[in-house]
Design a protein around this motif. Structure first.
Motif, short mmCIF file in Angstrom:
data_model
loop_
_atom_site.label_atom_id
_atom_site.label_comp_id
_atom_site.label_asym_id
_atom_site.label_seq_id
_atom_site.Cartn_x
_atom_site.Cartn_y
_atom_site.Cartn_z
N ILE A 184 -16.23 13.64 40.38
CA ILE A 184 -15.12 13.97 39.48
C ILE A 184 -14.77 12.73 38.67
O ILE A 184 -14.39 11.70 39.23
CB ILE A 184 -13.89 14.45 40.27
N LYS A 185 -14.89 12.82 37.36
CA LYS A 185 -14.63 11.69 36.46
C LYS A 185 -13.13 11.55 36.21
O LYS A 185 -12.45 12.50 35.85
CB LYS A 185 -15.36 11.90 35.15
N VAL A 186 -12.63 10.32 36.42
CA VAL A 186 -11.22 10.01 36.13
C VAL A 186 -11.20 8.83 35.17
O VAL A 186 -11.41 7.68 35.57
CB VAL A 186 -10.44 9.68 37.42
N ASP A 187 -10.97 9.09 33.90
CA ASP A 187 -11.06 8.07 32.87
C ASP A 187 -10.05 6.94 33.02
O ASP A 187 -10.29 5.81 32.59
CB ASP A 187 -10.90 8.71 31.48
N ASP A 217 -14.27 5.05 39.06
CA ASP A 217 -13.76 6.19 38.29
C ASP A 217 -14.51 7.49 38.55
O ASP A 217 -14.24 8.50 37.90
CB ASP A 217 -13.81 5.86 36.79
N LEU A 218 -15.46 7.51 39.49
CA LEU A 218 -16.17 8.74 39.83
C LEU A 218 -15.87 9.10 41.28
O LEU A 218 -16.40 8.50 42.22
CB LEU A 218 -17.68 8.55 39.63
N PHE A 250 -14.06 6.66 46.21
CA PHE A 250 -13.72 6.01 44.94
C PHE A 250 -14.81 5.09 44.37
O PHE A 250 -14.94 4.95 43.16
CB PHE A 250 -12.44 5.17 45.10
N THR A 251 -15.60 4.42 45.23
CA THR A 251 -16.35 3.24 44.82
C THR A 251 -17.81 3.53 44.51
O THR A 251 -18.49 4.22 45.28
CB THR A 251 -16.28 2.16 45.92
N SER A 252 -18.33 2.97 43.41
CA SER A 252 -19.71 3.20 42.98
C SER A 252 -20.69 2.44 43.87
O SER A 252 -20.33 1.48 44.56
CB SER A 252 -19.91 2.76 41.53
N LEU A 253 -21.97 2.84 43.81
CA LEU A 253 -23.01 2.22 44.62
C LEU A 253 -23.24 0.76 44.25
O LEU A 253 -23.47 -0.09 45.11
CB LEU A 253 -24.32 3.01 44.46
N GLU A 254 -23.17 0.41 42.98
CA GLU A 254 -23.41 -0.96 42.53
C GLU A 254 -22.37 -1.92 43.12
O GLU A 254 -22.67 -3.02 43.56
CB GLU A 254 -23.40 -1.04 41.01
#
Length: 585
Positions: free
Chosen positions: A197-200, A207-208, A420-424
């Protein structure tokens, strides 16, 4: 075995009087410092002398093996053989890296030379494996590296390691949850962010939102709580499926390979290879699982060395073959960074193979989550046994023989992070914490061999510390030179000679402890090289990873000064039963 039966007998007597499902204040904070506001205020006023005491305090083998285990009230069951440990290690490691990070680093980090990044990290991991194996045989407890550091480097450094162990556990599980979600999405919609879910309004990298990652974490940890042997059997079955897909990927990859895809081999230069090595090190994490399961191993002196060294040697070869197969199948510029292998087969026209790889990659990551939850909970259990976190988390359930509360703690925190947190972001934090701990374990091994309290003379201790300083300083120096872009051989030669002098100096010093059963060969050379490799890789992670690590460590220190310090001080200087009595009066 007899010791385990005695512990079980004492635990049964205690369990008859106390229910496992309890949550009184005394179960979380039984120490005298937390019995009232006045006692806590008094403890805070004595923070400086208490800190000085704990900085110099070291645990002992006997305490970790006996007294600390009593905090769990019920014993963990010795039900694992070397065969179980071999496949637990395989299941924990394979799937958490090669299906997750390889595509990312081949695309933007090292290009086809990512295979060399795996070689560099594999050598470093194997050196750390040897250190873990010796400690696992000598101190076969659930705490793994936490217990090793507490015995050799002291309470304070062990806490810093403990905080990073917990960080490693949560971030690693969260990263796997996110990757599991990416692969499932690529199978359903060919879009790795399909379920997110994208949260700008949120910052980039956070944000994903990923509800699927949260769900898979809850399921995997729920299974792990039901029993160790059951989880081991499930891991064995699913690992066999992973082996089949690895053979498939390597064979098909080389069958459809194009040597032209390897050109240019070093698109990002040697520096890119080293930086990627620091990140792909994540794919080797989990090997400490075998040492961490020592308390549940039937014969640690035999099973742990076989499980650790054997599995890591095999995994290093597997990773290199899989990385090479990927980069020969698809040009590095066309590799999907989130679901590399599934998309790679689609790009060479084998759409059916894409789905097979995706499903089996999900199986591999599920196994990593499953086995990882076992080890993460046992790390947490030993930390709680020391009272650095509330001892309530150390309790072992009498029927399942597993630390349910510790498992729930790691599960909930990792689920929040994965949401909340991206893989990178996750991979850089995870690699730093892991490399830092592996470096400390190598230092602890040298301390164990060369320093024995009341045996090593003061002059010998000073010489040892001096040579150890040379090893660490020169290792940091090489890393700093490389990452600052210094060219020429003079500076590197100077730092290399300093490292050699430090290691040679240790080699000429007498050793005051010899391993009882199994030990690392070529001491101090191999542990010294492990220190150098880990510090070199740490230096390649970049400024942002350092900043995140420092911020997390500062938060840990605040917790230690206000809670952990006083709890461990009370346990060391006042009988625990007296503290409980005073609190209940």
């Amino acid at each position: 075995m007899e010791e385990a039966h005695q512990l079980e007998s004492r635990s049964d007597d205690l369990s008859q009087r106390r229910s496992y499902w309890r949550w009184r204040k005394q179960d979380f904070f039984p120490e005298f410092s937390f019995q009232s506001f006045s006692t806590y205020k008094s403890a805070l006023s004595a923070t400086c002398p208490r800190l000085a005491d704990r900085l110099l305090s070291r645990s002992s083998d006997a305490y970790e093996l006996d007294a600390a285990r009593r905090e769990s009230e019920n014993p963990m069951r010795r039900c694992l053989t070397w065969w179980d440990l071999l496949w637990l290690s395989f299941g924990s490691v394979v799937g958490s890296g090669v299906f997750v990070i390889t595509g990312q680093e081949a695309r933007v980090g090292a290009g086809p030379a990512v295979v060399l990044s795996y070689v560099i990290s594999g050598v470093s991991a194997l050196l750390s494996v040897l250190c873990y194996a010796e400690f696992g045989v000598e101190i076969p407890v659930a705490g793994g590296s936490f217990s090793y550091l507490r015995v050799e480097l002291g309470d304070f450094i062990a806490f810093i390691a403990a905080g990073n162990i917990l960080l490693e556990a949560m971030v690693g599980a969260a990263g796997l949850g996110r990757s599991w979600s990416s692969y499932l999405a690529s199978l359903v919609k060919n879009d790795s962010d399909y379920f997110r879910i994208k949260v700008d309004s949120f910052a980039k990298g956070f944000d994903l939102l990923d509800p699927v990652a949260v769900a898979v974490l809850l399921v995997a940890n729920g299974i792990a709580m039901t029993g160790t042997k059951r989880t081991s059997w499930l891991n064995l079955i699913t690992s066999m499926v992973t082996v089949c897909i690895i053979v498939f990927i390597v064979v098909v990859g080389f069958t459809h390979s194009k040597t032209s895809n390897l050109v240019p081999f070093f698109p990002y230069g040697a520096k890119g290879v080293v930086q990627s090595a620091a990140v792909v090190y994540w794919s080797y994490t989990g090997f400490d699982m075998v040492a961490n399961m020592a308390e549940e191993t039937e014969k640690p002196s035999r099973d742990i060395p076989i499980g650790l060294v054997g599995s890591m040697s095999m995994i290093t070869v597997v990773y290199c073959l899989m990385a090479l197969a990927l980069t020969m199948m698809v040009k590095y510029t066309e590799i999907d960074a989130n679901a590399a292998y599934s998309v790679a087969f689609a790009q060479i026209g084998m759409k059916w193979a894409k789905y097979l790889v995706g499903i089996c990659a999900l199986k591999g990551m599920t196994t990593s989550l499953l086995v990882g939850s076992l080890g993460q909970a046992r790390y947490t259990t030993q930390i709680a046994r020391s009272h650095m976190i509330p001892p309530w988390f150390a309790l072992v359930h009498p029927k399942t023989g597993t630390p349910i509360y510790a498992t729930l703690l790691v599960t909930i925190l990792s689920a929040i992070i994965s949401f909340f947190t991206s893989l990178e972001v996750l991979s850089s934090v995870f690699s730093f914490a892991t490399l830092f701990i592996f470096m400390l374990v190598a230092v602890a091994l040298l301390v164990r061999r060369y320093y024995v309290k009341d045996v090593t003379p003061e002059a010998g201790l000073l010489k040892f510390l001096g040579f150890l300083f040379l090893i660490i300083a020169s290792s940091i120096g090489v890393s700093a030179l490389w990452n600052s872009g210094v060219k020429g051989w003079i500076a590197y030669t100077v730092t290399g000679v300093i490292w050699f002098i430090g290691t040679l100096g240790l080699a000429l010093l007498p050793k005051y402890r010899v391993p009882k059963v199994w030990g690392v060969p070529l001491v101090p050379w191999l542990p010294s090289f492990s220190i150098a490799m880990n510090l070199f890789l740490i230096g390649s992670l970049g400024y942002v990873a350092f900043l995140r690590f420092i911020i997390c460590t500062m938060v840990m220190l605040l917790y230690y000064l206000f809670v952990g310090l006083h709890a461990t001080y009370d346990v060391a200087h006042q009988p625990l039963e007296e503290a409980k009595f005073e609190g209940e009066r």
